[in-house]
Design an enzyme around this catalytic site. Structure first.
Site, PDB file in Angstrom:
ATOM      1  CG  HIS A 185       9.988  53.994  -8.381  1.00 38.77           C
ATOM      2  ND1 HIS A 185      10.020  55.256  -7.930  1.00 38.77           N
ATOM      3  CD2 HIS A 185      11.122  53.300  -7.459  1.00 38.77           C
ATOM      4  CE1 HIS A 185      11.103  55.616  -7.119  1.00 38.77           C
ATOM      5  NE2 HIS A 185      11.567  54.353  -6.766  1.00 38.77           N
ATOM      6  CG  ASP A 212      14.363  55.705  -3.952  1.00 36.11           C
ATOM      7  OD1 ASP A 212      14.603  54.612  -3.638  1.00 36.11           O
ATOM      8  OD2 ASP A 212      13.668  56.218  -4.995  1.00 36.11           O
ATOM      9  CG  HIS A 270      15.470  51.860  -7.700  1.00 37.68           C
ATOM     10  ND1 HIS A 270      16.337  52.914  -7.330  1.00 37.68           N
ATOM     11  CD2 HIS A 270      14.444  52.206  -7.040  1.00 37.68           C
ATOM     12  CE1 HIS A 270      15.685  53.765  -6.844  1.00 37.68           C
ATOM     13  NE2 HIS A 270      14.350  53.267  -6.465  1.00 37.68           N
ATOM     14  CD  GLU A 280      11.417  48.752  -5.721  1.00 34.56           C
ATOM     15  OE1 GLU A 280      12.731  49.311  -5.667  1.00 34.56           O
ATOM     16  OE2 GLU A 280      10.646  49.332  -5.307  1.00 34.56           O
TER      17      GLU A 280
HETATM   18 ZN   LIG Z   1      12.811  53.973  -5.339  1.00 35.12          ZN
END
Ligand SMILES: [Zn+2]
Length: 161
Positions: free
Chosen positions: A97, A108, A95, A37
């Protein structure tokens, strides 16, 4: 609970200007780092917080960067300090995934402690970057005094260039 009026104004609140160049920059970065990530911050000027002016890429210092992200605290510190003396503000984070899911995860939501913060998520797979989604976290406090329940949910934002 919100009334209709605030819900309507919330609609325009959720039009986010994000240039194709910046968007591509983040997507390329996310694709490059699969299966880990990537993460960073979204910066806007205080006058127009819905227009992303720049992004700050951070090192993902999570123990397991293939499963989660943690923005390098030094980058957080430096960025907070930089915007304090400027006309800028940190309006969100991004970010990726690496499982290809563009929706925010339960984790999250649990981590989205700052009401109104933007969350950009880039889905990635071994073939590159897939869909991107911009979301705004909304914190709601129940009206019932003894309820004490706090509800938080992500609103999908509309991206324009
Ligand atoms: Zn996430």
């Amino acid at each position: 609970m919100k009334d209709r009026g605030s819900e309507n104004s919330g609609q325009s609140q959720n039009q986010i200007v994000f240039s194709a160049r910046l968007h591509q920059e983040v997507r390329d970065l996310a694709a490059l780092h699969w299966p880990e990530e990537v993460c960073g911050l979204l910066i806007a000027s205080k006058d127009s917080p819905n227009r992303i002016g720049r992004v700050v890429v951070a090192r993902n210092v999570a123990d397991d960067p293939q499963k989660t992200f943690e923005i390098d605290p030094q980058t957080l510190f430096d960025t907070h300090r930089a915007v304090r003396t400027s006309n800028e503000t940190i309006v969100g984070c991004f970010h990726s995934h690496p499982n290809g899911n563009v929706l925010p995860s339960n984790t999250d939501r649990e981590r989205a402690d700052e009401d109104g913060f933007l969350w950009l998520i880039i889905a990635t797979t071994h073939t590159g970057a897939g869909a991107s989604g911009m979301y705004r976290i909304v914190h709601q406090t129940s009206d019932a005094p003894d309820d004490g329940a706090n509800i938080r949910y992500f609103q999908r934002c509309k991206l324009t260039e």
